[in-house]
Design a protein around this motif. Sequence first.
Motif, PDB file in Angstrom:
ATOM      1  N   ARG A  75      27.179 113.891 142.831  1.00  0.00           N
ATOM      2  CA  ARG A  75      28.107 113.733 143.017  1.00  0.00           C
ATOM      3  C   ARG A  75      28.510 112.738 143.702  1.00  0.00           C
ATOM      4  O   ARG A  75      27.653 111.939 144.448  1.00  0.00           O
ATOM      5  CB  ARG A  75      28.274 115.025 143.788  1.00  0.00           C
ATOM      6  N   ASN A  76      29.651 111.984 143.097  1.00  0.00           N
ATOM      7  CA  ASN A  76      30.054 110.618 143.310  1.00  0.00           C
ATOM      8  C   ASN A  76      29.165 109.930 143.352  1.00  0.00           C
ATOM      9  O   ASN A  76      28.683 108.856 143.421  1.00  0.00           O
ATOM     10  CB  ASN A  76      30.183 110.717 145.037  1.00  0.00           C
ATOM     11  N   GLU A  77      28.438 109.924 141.924  1.00  0.00           N
ATOM     12  CA  GLU A  77      27.142 108.670 141.413  1.00  0.00           C
ATOM     13  C   GLU A  77      28.154 108.380 140.360  1.00  0.00           C
ATOM     14  O   GLU A  77      27.981 109.591 139.248  1.00  0.00           O
ATOM     15  CB  GLU A  77      25.849 109.354 141.703  1.00  0.00           C
ATOM     16  N   SER A  78      27.193 107.379 139.557  1.00  0.00           N
ATOM     17  CA  SER A  78      26.935 106.975 137.749  1.00  0.00           C
ATOM     18  C   SER A  78      26.384 105.669 137.748  1.00  0.00           C
ATOM     19  O   SER A  78      25.532 105.259 138.565  1.00  0.00           O
ATOM     20  CB  SER A  78      28.512 106.659 137.244  1.00  0.00           C
ATOM     21  N   PRO A  79      26.265 105.986 136.410  1.00  0.00           N
ATOM     22  CA  PRO A  79      24.730 105.099 135.870  1.00  0.00           C
ATOM     23  C   PRO A  79      25.208 103.716 135.947  1.00  0.00           C
ATOM     24  O   PRO A  79      26.484 103.445 136.332  1.00  0.00           O
ATOM     25  CB  PRO A  79      24.477 105.720 134.848  1.00  0.00           C
ATOM     26  N   CYS A  80      24.368 102.628 136.968  1.00  0.00           N
ATOM     27  CA  CYS A  80      24.603 101.491 136.582  1.00  0.00           C
ATOM     28  C   CYS A  80      25.355 100.891 135.518  1.00  0.00           C
ATOM     29  O   CYS A  80      24.372 101.209 134.419  1.00  0.00           O
ATOM     30  CB  CYS A  80      23.200 100.757 137.667  1.00  0.00           C
ATOM     31  N   ALA A  81      25.843  99.891 135.588  1.00  0.00           N
ATOM     32  CA  ALA A  81      26.151  99.241 134.348  1.00  0.00           C
ATOM     33  C   ALA A  81      25.394  97.728 133.805  1.00  0.00           C
ATOM     34  O   ALA A  81      25.332  97.543 133.011  1.00  0.00           O
ATOM     35  CB  ALA A  81      27.831  98.434 134.038  1.00  0.00           C
ATOM     36  N   ALA A  82      24.014  98.055 134.594  1.00  0.00           N
ATOM     37  CA  ALA A  82      24.153  96.165 134.237  1.00  0.00           C
ATOM     38  C   ALA A  82      22.626  96.868 132.744  1.00  0.00           C
ATOM     39  O   ALA A  82      22.167  98.144 133.107  1.00  0.00           O
ATOM     40  CB  ALA A  82      22.674  96.064 134.993  1.00  0.00           C
ATOM     41  N   GLN A  83      22.237  96.195 132.033  1.00  0.00           N
ATOM     42  CA  GLN A  83      21.850  96.790 131.207  1.00  0.00           C
ATOM     43  C   GLN A  83      20.359  96.827 131.387  1.00  0.00           C
ATOM     44  O   GLN A  83      19.700  95.837 132.097  1.00  0.00           O
ATOM     45  CB  GLN A  83      21.530  95.559 129.794  1.00  0.00           C
ATOM     46  N   GLY A  84      19.683  98.160 131.216  1.00  0.00           N
ATOM     47  CA  GLY A  84      17.896  98.232 131.420  1.00  0.00           C
ATOM     48  C   GLY A  84      18.161  98.929 133.150  1.00  0.00           C
ATOM     49  O   GLY A  84      16.819  99.207 133.052  1.00  0.00           O
ATOM     50  N   CYS A  85      18.683  98.627 134.078  1.00  0.00           N
ATOM     51  CA  CYS A  85      18.580  99.330 135.208  1.00  0.00           C
ATOM     52  C   CYS A  85      18.974 100.640 134.612  1.00  0.00           C
ATOM     53  O   CYS A  85      19.782 101.069 134.163  1.00  0.00           O
ATOM     54  CB  CYS A  85      19.922  99.526 135.647  1.00  0.00           C
ATOM     55  N   LYS A  86      17.708 101.781 135.524  1.00  0.00           N
ATOM     56  CA  LYS A  86      18.353 103.274 135.591  1.00  0.00           C
ATOM     57  C   LYS A  86      18.605 103.681 136.857  1.00  0.00           C
ATOM     58  O   LYS A  86      18.234 105.232 136.917  1.00  0.00           O
ATOM     59  CB  LYS A  86      16.796 103.659 135.528  1.00  0.00           C
ATOM     60  N   ARG A  87      18.885 102.928 137.717  1.00  0.00           N
ATOM     61  CA  ARG A  87      19.003 103.084 139.259  1.00  0.00           C
ATOM     62  C   ARG A  87      20.759 104.348 139.008  1.00  0.00           C
ATOM     63  O   ARG A  87      21.894 103.870 137.892  1.00  0.00           O
ATOM     64  CB  ARG A  87      19.733 102.427 140.210  1.00  0.00           C
ATOM     65  N   SER A  88      21.245 105.085 139.966  1.00  0.00           N
ATOM     66  CA  SER A  88      22.600 105.048 140.235  1.00  0.00           C
ATOM     67  C   SER A  88      23.277 103.710 140.914  1.00  0.00           C
ATOM     68  O   SER A  88      22.656 103.894 142.068  1.00  0.00           O
ATOM     69  CB  SER A  88      23.067 106.669 140.233  1.00  0.00           C
ATOM     70  N   VAL A  89      24.316 104.561 140.949  1.00  0.00           N
ATOM     71  CA  VAL A  89      24.938 103.460 142.001  1.00  0.00           C
ATOM     72  C   VAL A  89      26.429 104.590 142.150  1.00  0.00           C
ATOM     73  O   VAL A  89      26.854 105.774 141.455  1.00  0.00           O
ATOM     74  CB  VAL A  89      26.615 103.188 141.065  1.00  0.00           C
ATOM     75  N   THR A  90      26.252 104.875 143.784  1.00  0.00           N
ATOM     76  CA  THR A  90      27.480 105.892 144.949  1.00  0.00           C
ATOM     77  C   THR A  90      28.284 105.642 144.272  1.00  0.00           C
ATOM     78  O   THR A  90      28.763 104.227 144.989  1.00  0.00           O
ATOM     79  CB  THR A  90      26.914 105.650 146.290  1.00  0.00           C
ATOM     80  N   GLN A  91      29.555 106.091 144.382  1.00  0.00           N
ATOM     81  CA  GLN A  91      31.194 105.831 144.306  1.00  0.00           C
ATOM     82  C   GLN A  91      31.611 106.027 145.743  1.00  0.00           C
ATOM     83  O   GLN A  91      31.281 107.183 146.530  1.00  0.00           O
ATOM     84  CB  GLN A  91      31.992 106.458 142.939  1.00  0.00           C
ATOM     85  N   VAL A 111      34.571 107.475 148.242  1.00  0.00           N
ATOM     86  CA  VAL A 111      35.591 108.212 148.581  1.00  0.00           C
ATOM     87  C   VAL A 111      36.765 107.268 147.875  1.00  0.00           C
ATOM     88  O   VAL A 111      37.696 107.959 146.842  1.00  0.00           O
ATOM     89  CB  VAL A 111      35.416 108.526 149.417  1.00  0.00           C
ATOM     90  N   ARG A 112      37.472 106.094 148.345  1.00  0.00           N
ATOM     91  CA  ARG A 112      38.606 105.790 148.049  1.00  0.00           C
ATOM     92  C   ARG A 112      38.047 103.862 147.275  1.00  0.00           C
ATOM     93  O   ARG A 112      37.551 103.666 147.767  1.00  0.00           O
ATOM     94  CB  ARG A 112      39.398 105.308 149.144  1.00  0.00           C
ATOM     95  N   GLY A 113      38.979 103.561 146.835  1.00  0.00           N
ATOM     96  CA  GLY A 113      38.875 102.359 146.831  1.00  0.00           C
ATOM     97  C   GLY A 113      38.373 102.263 144.853  1.00  0.00           C
ATOM     98  O   GLY A 113      38.465 103.351 144.018  1.00  0.00           O
ATOM     99  N   ARG A 114      37.757 100.940 144.472  1.00  0.00           N
ATOM    100  CA  ARG A 114      37.606 101.174 143.073  1.00  0.00           C
ATOM    101  C   ARG A 114      36.217 101.292 143.097  1.00  0.00           C
ATOM    102  O   ARG A 114      35.353 101.023 144.006  1.00  0.00           O
ATOM    103  CB  ARG A 114      37.781  99.118 142.566  1.00  0.00           C
ATOM    104  N   PRO A 115      36.414 101.572 141.379  1.00  0.00           N
ATOM    105  CA  PRO A 115      34.812 102.575 141.320  1.00  0.00           C
ATOM    106  C   PRO A 115      33.762 100.972 141.252  1.00  0.00           C
ATOM    107  O   PRO A 115      33.925 100.333 140.236  1.00  0.00           O
ATOM    108  CB  PRO A 115      35.147 103.107 139.615  1.00  0.00           C
ATOM    109  N   ARG A 116      33.001 101.061 141.966  1.00  0.00           N
ATOM    110  CA  ARG A 116      31.963 100.479 141.510  1.00  0.00           C
ATOM    111  C   ARG A 116      30.905 100.465 140.111  1.00  0.00           C
ATOM    112  O   ARG A 116      30.786 101.561 139.648  1.00  0.00           O
ATOM    113  CB  ARG A 116      30.271 100.604 142.609  1.00  0.00           C
ATOM    114  N   ARG A 117      30.417  99.655 139.235  1.00  0.00           N
ATOM    115  CA  ARG A 117      30.464  99.280 138.304  1.00  0.00           C
ATOM    116  C   ARG A 117      28.041  98.596 138.742  1.00  0.00           C
ATOM    117  O   ARG A 117      27.446  99.836 137.557  1.00  0.00           O
ATOM    118  CB  ARG A 117      30.658  98.300 138.084  1.00  0.00           C
ATOM    119  N   TYR A 118      27.771  98.431 139.959  1.00  0.00           N
ATOM    120  CA  TYR A 118      26.868  97.873 139.650  1.00  0.00           C
ATOM    121  C   TYR A 118      25.847  98.589 141.164  1.00  0.00           C
ATOM    122  O   TYR A 118      26.231  98.662 142.114  1.00  0.00           O
ATOM    123  CB  TYR A 118      26.645  96.831 139.813  1.00  0.00           C
TER     124      TYR A 118
END
Length: 127
Positions: free
Chosen positions: A84-100, A102-109
């Motif tokens: 819920r509210n998580e997506s993978p980190c956009a940095a190449q090679g990073c395996k961590r997830s990004v907690t998004q 509730v409001r505002g621009r989605p985080r990429r890293y």
Amino acid sequence: MPSTNPKSTPAPRPGTPLTVLVDAEFARDLTVLMRTGMGAAQAVGEAVNIVAGAYANAWQTGRIPAGVAPKIVGFDIAPPSTARNESPCAAQGCKRSVTQPVRGRPRRYCSPACRVRAHRSRKVTER
């Protein structure tokens, strides 16, 4: 086999105060639910929702005749969702997830370090 309850009373209208006698067992069960941070009214509502859902399911699937109280003998609990509210980190090679947020621009890293690493990687490829 039990028959449907001919003396069932209508449910109270929404917003109507409901008085319930709190005995020792009810207080114990309510305390367990309230440990999650719910208030007493919310805990009672959650418990009623769970039981009503089980009854409705038993009646809709035809396992129990409508109006007959089914005997609930078990339940299943889903593990807490990590998606819920998580997506993978956009940095190449990073395996961590990004907690998004509730409001505002989605985080990429996942962190400022990953954001800088990705920026530096893009600058090297642009040259």
